[in-house]
Design a protein around this motif. Sequence first.
Motif, PDB file in Angstrom:
ATOM      1  N   ILE A   1      47.224  31.019  32.278  1.00  0.00           N
ATOM      2  CA  ILE A   1      46.572  32.265  33.027  1.00  0.00           C
ATOM      3  C   ILE A   1      45.426  32.746  32.448  1.00  0.00           C
ATOM      4  N   VAL A   2      44.426  32.824  32.998  1.00  0.00           N
ATOM      5  CA  VAL A   2      42.980  33.314  32.530  1.00  0.00           C
ATOM      6  C   VAL A   2      42.802  34.651  33.166  1.00  0.00           C
ATOM      7  N   ALA A   3      42.480  35.695  32.081  1.00  0.00           N
ATOM      8  CA  ALA A   3      42.216  37.003  32.844  1.00  0.00           C
ATOM      9  C   ALA A   3      40.859  37.445  32.593  1.00  0.00           C
ATOM     10  N   MET A   4      40.503  38.141  33.824  1.00  0.00           N
ATOM     11  CA  MET A   4      38.912  38.441  33.865  1.00  0.00           C
ATOM     12  C   MET A   4      39.002  40.078  33.993  1.00  0.00           C
ATOM     13  N   GLN A   5      37.768  40.240  33.254  1.00  0.00           N
ATOM     14  CA  GLN A   5      37.495  41.820  33.588  1.00  0.00           C
ATOM     15  C   GLN A   5      35.906  42.092  33.374  1.00  0.00           C
ATOM     16  N   SER A   6      35.418  42.722  34.315  1.00  0.00           N
ATOM     17  CA  SER A   6      33.888  43.149  34.306  1.00  0.00           C
ATOM     18  C   SER A   6      32.991  41.815  34.187  1.00  0.00           C
ATOM     19  N   GLY A   7      33.526  40.645  34.858  1.00  0.00           N
ATOM     20  CA  GLY A   7      32.796  39.452  34.907  1.00  0.00           C
ATOM     21  C   GLY A   7      33.057  38.635  33.790  1.00  0.00           C
ATOM     22  N   ARG A   8      33.850  38.898  33.079  1.00  0.00           N
ATOM     23  CA  ARG A   8      34.063  38.087  31.726  1.00  0.00           C
ATOM     24  C   ARG A   8      35.662  37.798  31.224  1.00  0.00           C
ATOM     25  N   ILE A   9      35.756  36.532  30.658  1.00  0.00           N
ATOM     26  CA  ILE A   9      36.951  36.296  30.257  1.00  0.00           C
ATOM     27  C   ILE A   9      37.410  37.259  29.134  1.00  0.00           C
ATOM     28  N   VAL A  10      38.601  37.983  29.360  1.00  0.00           N
ATOM     29  CA  VAL A  10      39.181  38.797  28.262  1.00  0.00           C
ATOM     30  C   VAL A  10      40.212  37.822  27.682  1.00  0.00           C
ATOM     31  N   CYS A  11      40.956  37.117  27.981  1.00  0.00           N
ATOM     32  CA  CYS A  11      42.034  36.440  27.369  1.00  0.00           C
ATOM     33  C   CYS A  11      42.519  35.292  28.341  1.00  0.00           C
ATOM     34  N   GLN A  12      43.185  34.289  27.650  1.00  0.00           N
ATOM     35  CA  GLN A  12      43.655  33.224  28.251  1.00  0.00           C
ATOM     36  C   GLN A  12      44.769  32.726  27.686  1.00  0.00           C
ATOM     37  N   GLY A  13      45.949  32.039  27.977  1.00  0.00           N
ATOM     38  CA  GLY A  13      46.991  31.474  27.526  1.00  0.00           C
ATOM     39  C   GLY A  13      48.089  31.295  28.414  1.00  0.00           C
ATOM     40  N   THR A  14      49.058  31.024  27.722  1.00  0.00           N
ATOM     41  CA  THR A  14      50.547  30.814  28.495  1.00  0.00           C
ATOM     42  C   THR A  14      50.836  32.204  29.257  1.00  0.00           C
ATOM     43  N   PRO A  15      51.790  32.105  30.208  1.00  0.00           N
ATOM     44  CA  PRO A  15      52.447  33.181  30.712  1.00  0.00           C
ATOM     45  C   PRO A  15      52.939  34.112  29.591  1.00  0.00           C
ATOM     46  N   ASP A  16      53.781  33.579  28.548  1.00  0.00           N
ATOM     47  CA  ASP A  16      54.478  34.103  27.587  1.00  0.00           C
ATOM     48  C   ASP A  16      53.235  35.026  26.572  1.00  0.00           C
ATOM     49  N   GLU A  17      52.125  34.494  26.452  1.00  0.00           N
ATOM     50  CA  GLU A  17      51.049  34.911  25.835  1.00  0.00           C
ATOM     51  C   GLU A  17      50.267  35.918  26.467  1.00  0.00           C
ATOM     52  N   ILE A  18      50.281  35.841  27.827  1.00  0.00           N
ATOM     53  CA  ILE A  18      49.675  36.981  28.621  1.00  0.00           C
ATOM     54  C   ILE A  18      50.246  38.244  28.802  1.00  0.00           C
TER      55      ILE A  18
ATOM     56  N   GLY B   1      49.276  21.061  36.198  1.00  0.00           N
ATOM     57  CA  GLY B   1      49.839  22.529  36.458  1.00  0.00           C
ATOM     58  C   GLY B   1      49.274  23.241  37.224  1.00  0.00           C
ATOM     59  N   LEU B   2      49.737  24.638  37.118  1.00  0.00           N
ATOM     60  CA  LEU B   2      48.891  25.836  38.030  1.00  0.00           C
ATOM     61  C   LEU B   2      48.406  26.656  37.020  1.00  0.00           C
ATOM     62  N   THR B   3      47.194  27.036  37.357  1.00  0.00           N
ATOM     63  CA  THR B   3      46.410  28.127  36.553  1.00  0.00           C
ATOM     64  C   THR B   3      45.960  29.166  37.451  1.00  0.00           C
ATOM     65  N   SER B   4      46.549  30.385  36.967  1.00  0.00           N
ATOM     66  CA  SER B   4      46.199  31.668  37.732  1.00  0.00           C
ATOM     67  C   SER B   4      45.020  32.415  37.133  1.00  0.00           C
ATOM     68  N   ILE B   5      44.044  32.611  37.906  1.00  0.00           N
ATOM     69  CA  ILE B   5      42.983  33.633  37.342  1.00  0.00           C
ATOM     70  C   ILE B   5      43.443  35.024  37.892  1.00  0.00           C
ATOM     71  N   VAL B   6      43.496  36.001  36.996  1.00  0.00           N
ATOM     72  CA  VAL B   6      44.050  37.423  37.258  1.00  0.00           C
ATOM     73  C   VAL B   6      42.992  38.323  36.917  1.00  0.00           C
ATOM     74  N   GLY B   7      43.249  39.752  37.159  1.00  0.00           N
ATOM     75  CA  GLY B   7      42.115  40.665  36.526  1.00  0.00           C
ATOM     76  C   GLY B   7      41.989  41.877  37.726  1.00  0.00           C
ATOM     77  N   PRO B   8      41.525  42.878  37.556  1.00  0.00           N
ATOM     78  CA  PRO B   8      41.376  43.910  38.526  1.00  0.00           C
ATOM     79  C   PRO B   8      40.254  43.690  39.615  1.00  0.00           C
ATOM     80  N   ASN B   9      40.249  44.489  40.573  1.00  0.00           N
ATOM     81  CA  ASN B   9      39.159  44.401  41.505  1.00  0.00           C
ATOM     82  C   ASN B   9      38.029  44.424  40.985  1.00  0.00           C
ATOM     83  N   GLY B  10      36.963  43.572  41.484  1.00  0.00           N
ATOM     84  CA  GLY B  10      35.696  43.639  40.871  1.00  0.00           C
ATOM     85  C   GLY B  10      35.562  42.731  39.534  1.00  0.00           C
TER      86      GLY B  10
END
Length: 251
Positions: A206-223, A28-37
């Motif tokens: 989807i994996v979400a990062m913020q300030s260098g850390r993982i803040v949450c991860q899950g399916t699109p419906d969860e994120i 499948g396709l995993t996206s890593i998202v989050g703000p700049n930096g």
Amino acid sequence: MIEISNVSKTYGAKPVVDGVTLNLPVGGLTSIVGPNGAGKSTLLSMIARLMPMSAGSVTVDGLDVTKTPGDVLARRLSILRQDNHVTARLTVRDLVSFGRYPHSRGRLTKEDLHHVDEAIAYLNLGELSGRFLDELSGGQRQRAFVAMVLCQNTDYVLFDEPLNNLDMKHAVSMMRLLARAASDLGKTVVLVIHDINFAAVYSDYIVAMQSGRIVCQGTPDEIIRADVLETIFGTPFEVHTIGSRRIATFY
């Protein structure tokens, strides 16, 4: 599976990636998202051994990326970086052929040529295969680089901001292509992406990062939920369901 264990990257006293532990799902396709930096591209670069880690480890199907010989790792994992600058004047076919280097060391075999032809056809580049890269549009050039990466024929394919400098039409086409590569070719596709709605529509995970850390991860419906997105990006969102997909707007 790509297993990331307590990985950090620091510059001086400043952590850019801070103790990340993560298992990226196979297929499948995993996206890593989050703000700049947030450390997204830095994490991807460490997974691909383009950048040394300050601490931690990454394994790809049990192979430690810091200890595995380069040619062995390059047959399992490939990456397309943001900054793809080629100084030599190459044709599309020349560029795609570079994807076979870990296998052929520059001496293309019949099997290598078959993979080159397949990648060119898969990206619909047949009519452009003899054209030089500097004669192509941005979208065409990006497809040529994707063909080169797919031609490497690895199980894991990483993309760092593959939609950069693409207009809406070409961005949609690129996301469809990457999702199709995951399903049709059995690849594990991992990409860093800024557009949360492209991630919502085309990702399996989807994996979400913020300030260098993982803040949450899950399916699109969860994120793709207003409260979750506000936590990630620090701005209010509204989420709407269109068909079977959640779409986010901000205000």
